[in-house]
Design a protein around this motif. Sequence first.
Motif, short mmCIF file in Angstrom:
data_model
loop_
_atom_site.label_atom_id
_atom_site.label_comp_id
_atom_site.label_asym_id
_atom_site.label_seq_id
_atom_site.Cartn_x
_atom_site.Cartn_y
_atom_site.Cartn_z
N ASP A 93 32.04 74.50 32.45
CA ASP A 93 33.41 74.23 32.85
C ASP A 93 33.97 73.12 31.95
N GLU A 149 31.33 70.27 32.42
CA GLU A 149 30.37 70.20 33.52
C GLU A 149 29.59 71.51 33.58
N GLN A 200 24.75 71.09 42.39
CA GLN A 200 25.00 69.83 41.72
C GLN A 200 25.83 70.09 40.48
N LYS A 201 26.70 69.13 40.16
CA LYS A 201 27.45 69.18 38.90
C LYS A 201 26.75 68.26 37.93
N PHE A 249 26.97 73.63 36.29
CA PHE A 249 26.62 73.68 37.71
C PHE A 249 25.15 74.02 37.81
N LEU A 254 27.05 68.35 45.09
CA LEU A 254 28.20 69.19 45.44
C LEU A 254 27.71 70.21 46.46
#
Length: 127
Positions: A98, A121, A68-69, A123, A64
């Motif tokens: 999230d 998710e 990164q996720k 991050f 991302l």
Amino acid sequence: QEKITKDPEILLSKIEEMRNRLKNLEKKFVPEGERAQLFDDLKGLIAKTENYLISLDIKPLVALGTYQKLPFALSVKGDYVDITLLLDKLENYPRLIDIKDIKIEPCIERPSEVVMSLGAELFVIKD
């Protein structure tokens, strides 16, 4: 656009505000080297709230931009109060989690308990 032409400080001020917001948000991202520790901490949090971990499925990282996720799914069993306590702890966790979807259903084997399935998710930021 006309305002910006007349007063470019407006744009510079907004850019600085966005940079500060991003820095504050990045503090809640998981450093790449701490991913395994974070999931160990989550398992401990589940046990501490007197819930039982049924499954934890960590998916591959998704690029991302510069971050990164890290998607993951977990299933937990416990009584309704303990499940809501766990959700509260996840919501107030120092790292950004999230939560994408959540499902709470009655436990077939034990009517006094529920099963929560959660997709979320994290991050990740490079160390």
